[in-house]
Design a protein around this motif. Structure first.
Motif, short mmCIF file in Angstrom:
data_model
loop_
_atom_site.label_atom_id
_atom_site.label_comp_id
_atom_site.label_asym_id
_atom_site.label_seq_id
_atom_site.Cartn_x
_atom_site.Cartn_y
_atom_site.Cartn_z
N ARG A 236 51.88 32.94 20.05
CA ARG A 236 50.58 32.68 19.42
C ARG A 236 50.07 33.84 18.59
O ARG A 236 49.14 33.67 17.79
CB ARG A 236 49.55 32.32 20.50
N GLN A 237 50.63 35.01 18.77
CA GLN A 237 50.18 36.15 18.00
C GLN A 237 51.31 37.15 17.78
O GLN A 237 52.39 37.01 18.38
CB GLN A 237 49.00 36.85 18.67
N LEU A 238 51.08 38.09 16.90
CA LEU A 238 52.00 39.19 16.67
C LEU A 238 51.24 40.49 16.83
O LEU A 238 50.03 40.55 16.65
CB LEU A 238 52.60 39.14 15.26
N VAL A 239 52.00 41.54 17.14
CA VAL A 239 51.47 42.89 17.00
C VAL A 239 52.30 43.58 15.93
O VAL A 239 53.47 43.25 15.71
CB VAL A 239 51.51 43.69 18.31
N ALA A 240 51.68 44.50 15.21
CA ALA A 240 52.36 45.19 14.12
C ALA A 240 51.68 46.53 13.89
O ALA A 240 50.58 46.79 14.40
CB ALA A 240 52.33 44.35 12.84
N THR A 241 52.34 47.37 13.11
CA THR A 241 51.77 48.66 12.73
C THR A 241 51.21 48.54 11.32
O THR A 241 51.95 48.25 10.38
CB THR A 241 52.84 49.76 12.78
N LEU A 242 49.92 48.74 11.18
CA LEU A 242 49.25 48.66 9.88
C LEU A 242 48.53 49.98 9.62
O LEU A 242 48.11 50.67 10.55
CB LEU A 242 48.23 47.51 9.87
N SER A 243 48.40 50.30 8.33
CA SER A 243 47.67 51.53 7.98
C SER A 243 46.42 51.20 7.17
O SER A 243 46.06 51.93 6.25
CB SER A 243 48.59 52.49 7.21
N ILE A 244 45.79 50.09 7.52
CA ILE A 244 44.54 49.69 6.85
C ILE A 244 43.51 50.82 6.93
O ILE A 244 42.78 51.10 5.98
CB ILE A 244 43.95 48.42 7.50
N SER A 245 43.49 51.48 8.10
CA SER A 245 42.45 52.50 8.34
C SER A 245 42.84 53.87 7.82
O SER A 245 42.08 54.81 7.94
CB SER A 245 42.19 52.59 9.85
N THR A 271 53.09 53.36 16.65
CA THR A 271 53.98 52.40 15.98
C THR A 271 54.92 51.74 17.00
O THR A 271 54.84 52.01 18.20
CB THR A 271 54.79 53.10 14.87
N GLU A 272 55.80 50.89 16.52
CA GLU A 272 56.82 50.18 17.31
C GLU A 272 56.23 49.44 18.51
O GLU A 272 56.74 49.55 19.63
CB GLU A 272 57.92 51.15 17.77
N PRO A 273 55.19 48.63 18.32
CA PRO A 273 54.64 47.90 19.46
C PRO A 273 55.56 46.76 19.88
O PRO A 273 56.21 46.11 19.06
CB PRO A 273 53.32 47.35 18.91
N VAL A 274 55.62 46.50 21.18
CA VAL A 274 56.39 45.36 21.69
C VAL A 274 55.77 44.92 23.02
O VAL A 274 55.39 45.73 23.85
CB VAL A 274 57.88 45.73 21.87
N PHE A 275 55.64 43.61 23.18
CA PHE A 275 55.03 43.07 24.39
C PHE A 275 55.96 43.21 25.59
O PHE A 275 57.18 43.11 25.47
CB PHE A 275 54.72 41.58 24.20
#
Length: 411
Positions: A236-245, A271-275
């Motif tokens: 239902r969702q993803l995690v990712a590494t973003l540099s919006i901030s 970085t490298e998130p994983v459930f």
């Protein structure tokens, strides 16, 4: 485009090193009329089972048997076999082939069942993998993973290709080709989709790709970098590494890429998130302590705790589906080597002696780990048992081999 077919005898390239503690001795007789097809069915099953580390093959007696034959069990027992696989191949009226098999418990003299798979020539290897899964489950009580798939990236010249292949590396097919890098493939639960990062826009952008149809959709093209996507166990969702901030932080987003929600709040690179397998926590890599280490936090970003303490450079966390293990890459004296941690005890074991390991990923039954490395001077895809005793070099496309990801059980 399609990737060049591997030659018909490619299954004999399997290279196994090491010896397991306890292995089930199994024999497999050549399938009757196997000469009708261009794949050696018994040999593919044998290679699959040997790669698992849980089986030892006993050379068969010179007997002509098929799935209708009742073996002379005393002879096979004296040969040292605990189980025997027999089968046949026949041509159907529609041009397909009927692959039949039967598995015998030699010790007890019992029929352990058999099945029939009507398949096209293109699906012969898949039928053999399904037979190996059947044998594995009957003899170990656990699901086999031989009919699952892997994804990886190959670079040849300036061409980057995302490939999907059988779990033994054979039947590789190009899912995407690009003159720009492709990284971080991640299977969705059920195995119908792959998320990945493409640089075709001259910046990292996350896409989702339907493996069957080739259709893809844009998931994340936010300001800055979009990288390292991983699906949640429920899809239902993803995690990712973003540099919006500004700096790289971990975000969760809906499966369609909408509603990004920031999970980490550090001034470091996260970085490298994983459930985790149960979906209750997220492993990730951060240099917040001065060097890259693996941490674990709640799915809302709560209570981050450091997990790795041996060595000053630990990356690429890969939790096992059964929740027991964490595979990762640790830099040891300049060499990048595959390690595994038993999460309950924190005990860490080095699984390899190579120096350029990367991107570990567990099989869906948690028994094997696939990773990329350099082996005898060549790029290679390898599998290792969790104890490191059995390693197998898989077939792979040529060129620079990177970022393997083992797909889930099909739904």
């Amino acid at each position: 485009m399609t990737w060049p077919l591997q030659d018909a005898l490619a299954q004999f390239r399997v290279e196994v090193s090491g010896a397991g503690v306890t292995q089930i001795p199994v024999s497999a007789v050549s399938f009757r009329d196997n000469g009708l097809v261009n794949q050696d069915m018994a040999a593919i099953v044998r290679a699959d089972l040997e790669r698992s580390g849980q089986f030892r093959f006993v050379e068969p007696l010179p007997a002509r048997l098929d799935e209708t034959s009742r073996p002379e069990f005393a002879s096979w027992r004296s040969k040292g076999s605990d189980a025997l696989l027999t089968g046949s191949v026949s041509r159907l009226a529609d041009g397909r082939f009927d692959v039949r098999f039967r598995l015998w418990d030699v010790v007890r003299g019992q029929d352990l069942g058999g099945l029939s798979y009507p398949v096209s020539t293109a699906d012969l290897r898949f039928a053999a993998h399904r037979i190996a899964d059947y044998v594995y489950e009957k003899l170990t009580g656990e699901k086999g993973v031989f009919s699952t798939r892997i994804a990886y990236v190959a670079k040849a010249g300036q061409r980057h290709t995302l490939l999907v292949a059988d779990a033994d590396g054979e039947n590789a097919r190009a899912t995407l080709t690009s003159p720009e890098p492709i990284i971080s493939p991640s299977w969705a639960p059920g195995g119908a989709q792959l998320a990945y990062v493409s640089f075709e826009s001259r910046k990292p952008v996350i896409y989702s790709h339907d493996v069957a149809t080739g259709k893809r959709r844009l998931l994340a093209n936010f300001r800055g970098s979009n990288s390292a996507p991983t699906w949640s166990p429920d899809g239902r969702q993803l995690v990712a590494t973003l540099s919006i901030s500004g700096n790289a932080q971990i975000y969760a987003m809906d499966a369609n890429g909408s509603a990004p929600r920031r999970l980490t709040q550090s001034g470091s690179i996260d970085t490298e998130p994983v459930f985790s397998a149960d979906g209750n926590s997220i492993f990730f890599v951060s240099d917040r302590g001065g060097s890259p280490q693996i941490y674990r936090m709640g799915v809302q970003g709560t209570n981050p705790q450091r997990v790795t303490f041996s060595g000053n450079y630990n990356i690429s966390p890969a939790p096992s589906p059964d929740g027991r293990w964490l595979a990762f890459i640790s830099r040891v004296g300049g060499a990048f080597r595959l390690h595994v941690m038993e999460l309950a005890s924190g005990n860490v074991t080095a699984l390899s002696e190579t120096s350029a390991d990367e991107s570990p990923s567990f099989s869906p039954n948690s028994r094997l780990i696939i990773y990329a490395t350099r082996d005898r001077g060549q790029e290679a895809l390898m599998t290792s048992t969790v104890d490191g005793r059995i390693k197998t070099r898989l077939a792979s496309a040529g060129g620079d081999i990177r970022e393997p990801e083992w797909g889930p059980f099909a739904r």
